[in-house]
Design a protein around this motif. Structure first.
Motif, PDB file in Angstrom:
ATOM      1  N   ALA B 182       1.010  -0.691   0.057  1.00  0.00           N
ATOM      2  CA  ALA B 182      -0.550  -0.354  -0.478  1.00  0.00           C
ATOM      3  C   ALA B 182       1.008   1.067   0.151  1.00  0.00           C
ATOM      4  CB  ALA B 182      -1.438   0.108   1.307  1.00  0.00           C
ATOM      5  N   GLN B 183       2.102   1.178   1.016  1.00  0.00           N
ATOM      6  CA  GLN B 183       2.367   2.315   0.699  1.00  0.00           C
ATOM      7  C   GLN B 183       3.818   2.246  -0.557  1.00  0.00           C
ATOM      8  OE1 GLN B 183       2.022   4.479   2.980  1.00  0.00           O
ATOM      9  NE2 GLN B 183       1.929   3.193   5.279  1.00  0.00           N
ATOM     10  N   LYS B 184       3.619   1.007  -1.659  1.00  0.00           N
ATOM     11  CA  LYS B 184       4.740   1.396  -2.220  1.00  0.00           C
ATOM     12  C   LYS B 184       3.718   2.392  -3.401  1.00  0.00           C
ATOM     13  CE  LYS B 184       8.388  -2.445  -1.992  1.00  0.00           C
ATOM     14  NZ  LYS B 184       7.730  -4.143  -2.367  1.00  0.00           N
ATOM     15  N   ALA B 185       2.437   1.916  -3.656  1.00  0.00           N
ATOM     16  CA  ALA B 185       1.279   2.849  -4.135  1.00  0.00           C
ATOM     17  C   ALA B 185       1.601   3.794  -4.231  1.00  0.00           C
ATOM     18  CB  ALA B 185       0.361   1.743  -4.280  1.00  0.00           C
ATOM     19  N   ARG B 186       2.186   4.053  -3.226  1.00  0.00           N
ATOM     20  CA  ARG B 186       1.720   5.846  -3.032  1.00  0.00           C
ATOM     21  C   ARG B 186       3.481   6.340  -2.981  1.00  0.00           C
ATOM     22  NH1 ARG B 186      -1.775   5.045   2.747  1.00  0.00           N
ATOM     23  NH2 ARG B 186      -3.484   4.282   1.387  1.00  0.00           N
ATOM     24  N   GLY B 187       3.818   5.643  -3.262  1.00  0.00           N
ATOM     25  CA  GLY B 187       5.337   6.429  -3.734  1.00  0.00           C
ATOM     26  C   GLY B 187       6.766   6.241  -2.888  1.00  0.00           C
ATOM     27  N   ALA B 188       5.667   5.236  -1.022  1.00  0.00           N
ATOM     28  CA  ALA B 188       6.874   4.748  -0.421  1.00  0.00           C
ATOM     29  C   ALA B 188       8.360   3.980  -1.281  1.00  0.00           C
ATOM     30  CB  ALA B 188       6.847   4.476   0.910  1.00  0.00           C
TER      31      ALA B 188
END
Lengths: 294, 273
Positions: B182-188
């Motif tokens: 989920a965080q990767k999907a937000r660019g993390a």
């Protein structure tokens, strides 16, 4: 329900039940207001209400996870709000009224299916040989015998939930409360669980309280109780409740899709009888009307 | 990727080791740790390695699982090996460049320590986690340590907490995976930048994980209360623990093994740690 005449038949009875959550000194928010209901032994009752309507709170009051602020609750004729209730009495109430929750992961305690099912009877101090019998029987009832030695985290959501149900059945309850038990499941899982619930009610005679916000699940029950803002808002058979589309909408609830369709058709001047709830009945009614107009 | 972690997972089965009493397995684990650390001679290490291969064979746990279980400690293994290679002094100098000296003894020591780590991790996890269900393990610990109840140690509660922790490892790993995605999907970004910025990138994973763990704990506690849980008093068990011939046999074999290792240490020729 108005046809209750035999008092001994009533399994759950509440009188002017009130409950508010303690809010750290701030003003208390009442979650249940003056609720009086009677639920017959062996009945299948759906409890409907939108989020925060107090339906889960009601369930937790019934098996003494929460204690009411005022009012009375009788389980099987016994007043459970009596201060004389001992701890053993409380556990007896919890044995009689099992509860299945929403998230299957958060109610399984063991890493093997059969050991999880055995957890309840173990807590009750049932002798080992009897536990074995009950576990086998409970798994059979929910159709999970083949998975007895599996790890629960490898099962599908519907299967996990059936294991959770088996864990409750193994305690030999008289009543099972399903607190949104199908909310996290996919359609296949929901169907599995609903079929299990129906079978438990019909074949084992277990009183079922299905707390849900799915209208099509409520249709399966003998009786529907709608809770709105902590009050008993409607109470009757599915046909009685769902024919009052406007009143349901006021409480922020939808009606089953078939009922909705016929309601709108009626608004356009067609005359369908109220109380058609399932897709099959709806199709039949429309077909009948079409063949008549031809 | 996180799903590959097998440490702390139970694999149901019917092998000889699966059928041993959990108390026996706890005792065997302690023995095995003692044996692993008493091995000194290169021959005792060979015996140790052979024993761990045999234990895996008997338990019928797949080698793939075992290797996946070792992988998380790979860096520790590499680190200790490097330390041993460069810091051990000996007689047989193999390589010399400025201040770096590598001795033959250093390389052998590094290999032996590697075997020790592998044996330690694999041996203990085969006995304790792979072949013993957490409930059995809890049962075993509770029974084994029940004398401590008399001096006020809450043995049952500790055992229950441990078994729940083990039960929730796969659930929380799954959850971590989900939060990371989920965080990767937000660019993390978790894999580039300085160490400090990578550690900082973990905060948005750890906080939701903790919040959800607390929520799970709360729900689980209510579910357990609904199933009439009230601690260890008056509780019975579906599976009663009984010592069998098998258990005594296993303990006997391990005592023999310990004696053999000590004898090899004393009398065998060749390199000693």
């Amino acid at each position: 329900m108005s046809n209750i005449s035999n008092i001994s038949n009533i399994f759950i009875k509440t009188e002017n039940l009130c409950f508010s959550y303690d809010n750290d000194g701030e003003e208390k928010v009442p979650a249940i207001k003056n609720a009086s209901i009677e639920i017959e032994a062996g009945s299948y009752v759906a409890v409907l209400g939108h989020n925060g309507s107090g339906k889960s709170t009601l369930a937790k009051l019934l098996n003494m996870i929460l204690l009411p602020t005022s009012g009375k609750i009788y389980i099987n004729g016994r007043d459970i709000t009596d201060p004389e209730m001992s701890e053993d009495d409380m556990f007896e109430v919890r044995r009689q009224i099992g509860m299945v929750f929403q998230n299957p992961d958060n109610q399984l305690v063991a890493t093997v299916v059969e050991e999880d099912v055995a957890f309840g009877p173990e807590n009750l101090g049932v002798p080992p040989e009897v536990i074995r019998e009950r576990v086998a029987e409970a798994l059979e009832t929910v159709g999970m015998t083949a998975y007895a030695r599996h790890a629960p985290h490898r099962l599908s959501g519907g299967q996990k939930q059936r294991v959770a149900i088996a864990g409750i059945i193994a305690m030999r309850p008289e009543c099972i409360i399903f607190d949104e038990s199908t909310a996290m499941l996919d359609p296949v899982g929901r169907k599995e669980v609903l079929q299990t619930i129906g079978r438990l009610n019909r074949e084992a005679g277990i009183t079922v309280l299905n707390i849900t916000h799915y209208m099509d699940e409520a249709v399966l029950a003998d009786r529907v109780i709608v809770i709105n803002d902590g009050e008993i808002y409607m109470d009757g058979t599915p046909v009685e409740v769902f024919s009052q589309v406007d009143k349901l909408r006021e409480a922020g609830l939808e009606v089953p899709q078939s009922t909705e369709l016929l309601f709108r058709l009626n608004a356009l001047g067609y005359e369908f009888a109220p109380g058609i709830l399932t897709t099959d009945d709806c199709v039949a009614a429309i077909l009948a009307k079409l063949s008549r107009t031809e | 990727m996180l799903k590959d972690i097998t440490l702390g997972q139970f694999f149901p089965g019917e092998s000889y080791i699966h059928r041993l009493d959990p108390r026996t397995k706890i005792i065997l684990t302690v023995f095995y740790i003692i044996i692993t650390f008493s091995a000194k001679s290169i021959f005792s290490f060979a015996a140790l390695f052979l024993s761990v291969v045999m234990i895996i064979g008997i338990s019928k746990i797949s080698f793939k699982t075992i290797i996946r279980g070792i992988r998380p400690v790979l860096y520790i293994m590499i680190f200790t090996m490097i330390l041993n290679i460069f810091l051990t002094n000996g007689e047989d100098l193999l390589f010399h460049w400025k201040f770096i000296k590598i001795y033959k003894e250093g390389i052998i020591t590094a290999l032996l320590v590697l075997v020790r780590i592998i044996v330690l991790i694999t041996g203990t996890s085969v006995f304790i986690t792979y072949t013993t269900s957490p409930i059995q393990l809890t049962d075993g610990i509770e029974r084994l340590f029940s004398p401590l109840k008399r001096i006020g140690v809450p043995v049952h509660d500790l055992a229950m907490m441990m078994s729940l922790a083990l039960r929730f490892i796969p659930t929380l790993i799954e959850e971590t995976d989900r939060i990371m995605n989920a965080q990767k999907a937000r660019g993390a970004d978790f894999s580039t930048g300085s160490l400090a910025s990578r550690v900082r990138a973990l905060i948005p994973i750890i906080i939701p994980l903790f919040v959800s763990a607390y929520r799970r704990a709360e729900e689980l506690a209510v579910a357990m209360e609904c199933r009439c849980y009230r601690g260890g008093e008056g509780r019975t068990r579906m599976k009663i623990l009984t010592y069998g011939l098998n258990d005594f046999f296993a303990i006997f074999i391990f005592l023999l093994f310990l004696a053999a290792i000590i004898l090899i240490n004393i009398y065998a020729p060749g390199f000693k740690l």
